[in-house]
Design a protein around this motif. Sequence first.
Motif, PDB file in Angstrom:
ATOM      1  N   ARG A 123       0.890  -1.199   0.049  1.00 38.96           N
ATOM      2  CA  ARG A 123       0.017  -0.052   0.115  1.00 38.96           C
ATOM      3  C   ARG A 123       1.152   1.384   0.123  1.00 38.96           C
ATOM      4  NH1 ARG A 123      -2.926  -3.923  -0.314  1.00 38.96           N
ATOM      5  NH2 ARG A 123      -5.083  -3.846   0.316  1.00 38.96           N
ATOM      6  N   ALA A 125       2.093   2.837   2.288  1.00 35.16           N
ATOM      7  CA  ALA A 125       1.763   3.206   3.476  1.00 35.16           C
ATOM      8  C   ALA A 125       2.696   4.012   4.446  1.00 35.16           C
ATOM      9  CB  ALA A 125       0.824   2.561   4.505  1.00 35.16           C
ATOM     10  N   THR A 128       1.120   1.659   9.047  1.00 31.12           N
ATOM     11  CA  THR A 128       0.023   0.728   8.980  1.00 31.12           C
ATOM     12  C   THR A 128      -0.349   0.343  10.176  1.00 31.12           C
ATOM     13  OG1 THR A 128       0.685  -0.386   6.934  1.00 31.12           O
ATOM     14  CG2 THR A 128      -0.615  -1.715   8.277  1.00 31.12           C
ATOM     15  N   THR A 145     -12.059   1.315   8.365  1.00 30.65           N
ATOM     16  CA  THR A 145     -11.462   1.320   7.067  1.00 30.65           C
ATOM     17  C   THR A 145     -12.312   1.253   6.127  1.00 30.65           C
ATOM     18  OG1 THR A 145     -10.927  -1.095   7.238  1.00 30.65           O
ATOM     19  CG2 THR A 145      -9.309   0.485   8.378  1.00 30.65           C
ATOM     20  N   ASP A 148     -10.468  -1.036   0.697  1.00 31.47           N
ATOM     21  CA  ASP A 148      -8.935  -1.293   0.525  1.00 31.47           C
ATOM     22  C   ASP A 148      -8.066  -1.144   1.665  1.00 31.47           C
ATOM     23  OD1 ASP A 148      -8.922   1.560   0.886  1.00 31.47           O
ATOM     24  OD2 ASP A 148      -7.791   2.346  -0.585  1.00 31.47           O
ATOM     25  N   ARG A 150      -7.740   1.542   3.809  1.00 31.77           N
ATOM     26  CA  ARG A 150      -7.222   2.962   4.257  1.00 31.77           C
ATOM     27  C   ARG A 150      -8.287   3.376   5.388  1.00 31.77           C
ATOM     28  NH1 ARG A 150      -4.617   7.421   0.591  1.00 31.77           N
ATOM     29  NH2 ARG A 150      -4.307   8.947   2.063  1.00 31.77           N
ATOM     30  N   TYR A 207      -3.311   3.263   6.812  1.00 32.20           N
ATOM     31  CA  TYR A 207      -3.924   1.855   6.375  1.00 32.20           C
ATOM     32  C   TYR A 207      -3.795   1.075   7.760  1.00 32.20           C
ATOM     33  CZ  TYR A 207      -4.014   2.746   1.516  1.00 32.20           C
ATOM     34  OH  TYR A 207      -3.941   3.601   0.207  1.00 32.20           O
TER      35      TYR A 207
END
Length: 614
Positions: A123, A125, A128, A145, A148, A150, A207
Amino acid sequence: MQAVVMAGGEGSRLRPLTINRPKPMVSIVNKPCLGHIFDLLQRHGINDAFVTLQYLASQIQDSFGDGGAIGMRLKYSVEESPLGTGGSVRQIGDALDDTFIVISGDALTDIDLTKVIAFHRERKAAVTLTLYHVANPLEYGVVITGEDGRISKFLEKPSWGEVFSDTINTGIYVIEPRVLERYKPGEAFDFSKDLFPALLAEGEPLYGYIASGYWTDVGSISEYARANADLLQGRLTAAPLGRELLPGVFTSGDVEIDESAKITGPVFLGNGVKVGPHVEIVGPTVLRDYVTVDVGAVVDRSIVWRNSYIGERAELHGTIVGRQCALKSRVSLEEGSVIGDHCIVNENARVRSQVKIWPDKQIESGAVVGASLIWGAQGRRALFGRFGVTGIVNIDLTPEFVARLGAAYASTLAQGATITMNRDQHRSSRMLKRGLMSGIVSAGVHVADVLQAPLPIGRFHTRRIGAAGGVHVRVSPFDARVCDVKFFDRQALDMDKTQERKVETIFFREDLRRVSYEDVGRIYESPRVGAAYSDAFLAEVARRPCAPQMRLAPTTAPDSICLSGQIFTCARTRACSPMTEWSPTTLPSSSTTRDLRAHCLPTIAPCSSERSPM
């Protein structure tokens, strides 16, 4: 990849278990909670970790060192004052120069960290968060979330009216180091309250990875008990608990189990555990190293930490017992009760359900405790009893206890005085005598050591050399687990009540005399005291022409004879002279006297089966 392990927690909801240790050092079955986290990191190829510390930091540093013993490379960051979850990580500084993982040292989990890290990288990110579904999200940060992963919303520890998800924040994060640059090292901030909301507001890629597997926060007494039960019952992947001794019964070392004991797993027995006759143990139960469970006791769904003693016919049901506790005979601990470290619960006492006893307390015999004991130390009110200072070896009479007792006794005597010491043949008596001796010389009193000899010889030598007093240590004739420590005065008589109270006052106030290194007492052996005693005894017999008739006769033992109520044991393995009668006109012959002097020494045992009034 590097890890940062958060291990500064105080664990206030786990008290009294965390009074003497940080929360990550609370043991779960066979090792501290933090040890299980290190195992998890290694299973996922992470061997380098920074450990953030604050509460009782030295315990963790002393226990794990540089990590070499467990296959890790550990470095520590100690907070002088609390910096928050984010501030403690930021304090590590530029050493975190690549993607790293943050994990709590006081949770139990088998979450697949490799998958979390892979998700983070896929991702791209900034951070996470590892998420987990729980039935009751009130104590955790709740997270929402998108499809996906996020994060769109989260709330730290909501009320029921604010709950919008059962997906909570586990405190396991994968972080890019750049996101910490907005704070300076040493600045206090929190991940969930400060950093993550700021990143979310700025549109940073934040995420959440919803993990499967096992996770629990060991944050309360009930959760701690459940974590132990879950690990015993195999509900998570973990390092082996040890060898399986019996079906569902695991051990990490040598144990002694009486053949009449009944054990129903899952049960973990630490090294040196002793399970006595007719004991019943029902799992899930954990008995840590060197726990002794005595005759007829019942331990049901309980956790007992190392070096504790469970007395005869005691009953433990769903309870937790701290380190070095002594639960005497017929004690009853009810469901949910917790006993802190170094507590003594005396005979027939009962601790009611959900009651917590803080460390270093003593519960009186027959007491019923219905409310938690937090303040005050209900220590033993008196040291001396009918037979001196008595107690179970290594439970009541420990080396540190008798060293303090010896120092208290010596503090009542003049500095530079001399006392005598002797003991019976048992190794428990030898151990306690040496502890007493250490305390005595620390107060500047000398010791004339008669070594292994019966009490009458100790009394005799005390008067013979004009000592200020004496000490004798022996195993109780009534119970081999119990030792008696007997004190006597310069007349070789039992210490009177006034002197006993002086010793007790100094002992309990800890008003012990400590002398300089130049004035520490000397210890020297007293040779041939037994021979001097027998010579003096025979001389006294010869001195009394009007004494009633006395009889010298062999006892049932081939190496002993009985003289006027006192056993004499031959040094050689042969019988002594045949029966000889002494009367005012017939004194013992010179050959008999020589035989006694050459081959016989008094022992502690009296002729009759009754206890000697010595």
